[in-house]
Design a protein around this motif. Structure first.
Motif, short mmCIF file in Angstrom:
data_model
loop_
_atom_site.label_atom_id
_atom_site.label_comp_id
_atom_site.label_asym_id
_atom_site.label_seq_id
_atom_site.Cartn_x
_atom_site.Cartn_y
_atom_site.Cartn_z
N LEU A 8 -24.06 48.46 49.91
CA LEU A 8 -24.33 49.84 49.35
C LEU A 8 -24.91 50.73 50.83
O LEU A 8 -24.04 51.95 51.32
CB LEU A 8 -25.64 49.59 48.94
N ALA A 9 -24.61 50.12 51.98
CA ALA A 9 -25.25 50.93 52.75
C ALA A 9 -23.60 50.95 53.68
O ALA A 9 -23.31 52.36 54.67
CB ALA A 9 -25.84 50.64 54.23
N ASN A 10 -22.77 50.94 53.86
CA ASN A 10 -21.04 50.92 54.23
C ASN A 10 -20.68 51.66 52.94
O ASN A 10 -20.58 52.77 53.86
CB ASN A 10 -20.36 49.54 54.03
N ALA A 11 -20.78 51.84 51.79
CA ALA A 11 -20.28 52.63 50.79
C ALA A 11 -21.37 54.17 50.80
O ALA A 11 -20.67 54.56 50.81
CB ALA A 11 -20.19 52.20 49.91
N ALA A 12 -22.10 54.43 51.03
CA ALA A 12 -23.51 54.81 51.37
C ALA A 12 -22.49 55.72 52.95
O ALA A 12 -22.74 57.14 52.75
CB ALA A 12 -24.99 54.94 52.14
N ARG A 13 -22.19 55.24 53.38
CA ARG A 13 -21.79 56.13 55.38
C ARG A 13 -20.13 56.80 55.13
O ARG A 13 -19.95 57.48 55.04
CB ARG A 13 -21.47 55.04 56.53
N VAL A 14 -19.67 55.88 54.12
CA VAL A 14 -18.02 56.05 53.77
C VAL A 14 -17.95 57.10 52.67
O VAL A 14 -16.80 57.95 53.00
CB VAL A 14 -17.37 54.99 53.71
N ALA A 15 -18.65 56.99 51.42
CA ALA A 15 -18.26 58.10 51.05
C ALA A 15 -19.98 58.16 50.19
O ALA A 15 -20.57 57.75 49.14
CB ALA A 15 -17.27 57.14 49.74
N PRO A 16 -21.08 59.10 50.76
CA PRO A 16 -22.24 59.39 49.85
C PRO A 16 -22.29 59.92 48.99
O PRO A 16 -22.88 59.97 48.80
CB PRO A 16 -22.80 60.05 51.40
N ASP A 17 -21.27 61.00 48.54
CA ASP A 17 -21.78 61.28 47.39
C ASP A 17 -20.77 61.47 46.80
O ASP A 17 -21.38 61.61 44.99
CB ASP A 17 -21.15 63.11 47.30
N THR A 18 -20.49 60.07 46.74
CA THR A 18 -19.49 59.32 45.22
C THR A 18 -21.04 58.37 44.69
O THR A 18 -21.51 58.09 45.29
CB THR A 18 -18.36 58.33 45.72
N VAL A 19 -20.66 59.04 43.07
CA VAL A 19 -21.79 58.50 42.20
C VAL A 19 -20.84 56.87 42.22
O VAL A 19 -20.03 56.35 41.75
CB VAL A 19 -21.23 59.17 40.77
N ALA A 20 -22.21 55.68 42.54
CA ALA A 20 -22.40 54.63 42.33
C ALA A 20 -22.09 53.46 41.41
O ALA A 20 -22.34 52.68 40.96
CB ALA A 20 -22.82 54.17 42.60
N VAL A 21 -23.44 54.43 40.00
CA VAL A 21 -23.89 53.93 39.10
C VAL A 21 -23.75 54.78 38.28
O VAL A 21 -25.00 56.03 38.39
CB VAL A 21 -25.25 53.26 39.33
N THR A 22 -23.97 55.38 36.82
CA THR A 22 -24.07 55.86 36.23
C THR A 22 -24.57 55.08 34.42
O THR A 22 -24.52 54.69 34.41
CB THR A 22 -23.21 56.47 35.72
N LEU A 23 -25.53 55.43 33.69
CA LEU A 23 -25.98 54.96 32.57
C LEU A 23 -26.31 56.51 31.99
O LEU A 23 -27.09 56.87 32.12
CB LEU A 23 -26.85 54.73 32.75
N ASP A 24 -26.11 56.51 30.82
CA ASP A 24 -26.69 57.21 29.67
C ASP A 24 -26.36 59.25 30.39
O ASP A 24 -25.25 59.12 31.31
CB ASP A 24 -27.73 57.80 29.24
N ASP A 25 -27.19 59.60 30.88
CA ASP A 25 -27.30 60.93 31.82
C ASP A 25 -27.72 60.68 33.23
O ASP A 25 -27.90 61.65 33.70
CB ASP A 25 -27.85 62.04 30.86
N SER A 27 -27.28 59.14 37.23
CA SER A 27 -26.56 58.82 37.71
C SER A 27 -27.49 58.70 39.35
O SER A 27 -28.11 59.70 39.59
CB SER A 27 -25.21 59.44 37.43
N LEU A 28 -26.49 57.87 40.41
CA LEU A 28 -26.98 57.30 41.43
C LEU A 28 -25.88 58.05 42.38
O LEU A 28 -25.04 57.22 41.71
CB LEU A 28 -27.97 56.88 41.43
N THR A 29 -26.12 58.21 43.45
CA THR A 29 -24.92 58.41 44.50
C THR A 29 -25.53 57.11 45.65
O THR A 29 -25.77 56.64 45.88
CB THR A 29 -24.98 60.12 45.11
N PHE A 30 -24.18 56.61 46.22
CA PHE A 30 -24.63 55.68 47.70
C PHE A 30 -25.62 56.04 48.60
O PHE A 30 -26.21 55.04 48.74
CB PHE A 30 -22.79 55.29 47.67
N ALA A 31 -25.07 57.26 48.16
CA ALA A 31 -26.42 58.27 49.50
C ALA A 31 -27.63 57.47 49.26
O ALA A 31 -28.75 57.02 50.12
CB ALA A 31 -25.77 58.85 50.01
#
Length: 74
Positions: A8-25, A27-31
């Motif tokens: 998760l830390a690596n993903a936050a560095r590489v793609a911080p604004d990418t949505v990592a998890v979503t449920l219904d309405d 969502s959270l980004t990797f950052a």
């Protein structure tokens, strides 16, 4: 083998604004997950919780649980 917290830390560095998890309405980004996981882990360390200690995490099924799991995996 990478640990979930490291992934998760690596993903936050590489793609911080990418949505990592979503449920219904919700969502959270990797950052967001990385930042919240760090806050939770620091809070637990402040309570003298360390590697190997058992911690109970009780929550609803939601994206908000992911940073908690990541913090506990660190």
């Amino acid at each position: 083998m990478l640990h979930i917290a490291e992934m998760l830390a690596n993903a936050a560095r590489v793609a911080p604004d990418t949505v990592a998890v979503t449920l219904d309405d919700e969502s959270l980004t990797f950052a967001e997950i990385d930042r919240r996981a760090d806050e939770i882990a620091n809070g637990l360390r402040g309570l003298w919780v360390g590697r190997g200690d058992r911690v109970l995490w009780w929550s609803d099924t939601s994206p908000e649980a992911v940073p908690g799991f990541a913090a506990l995996a660190a």
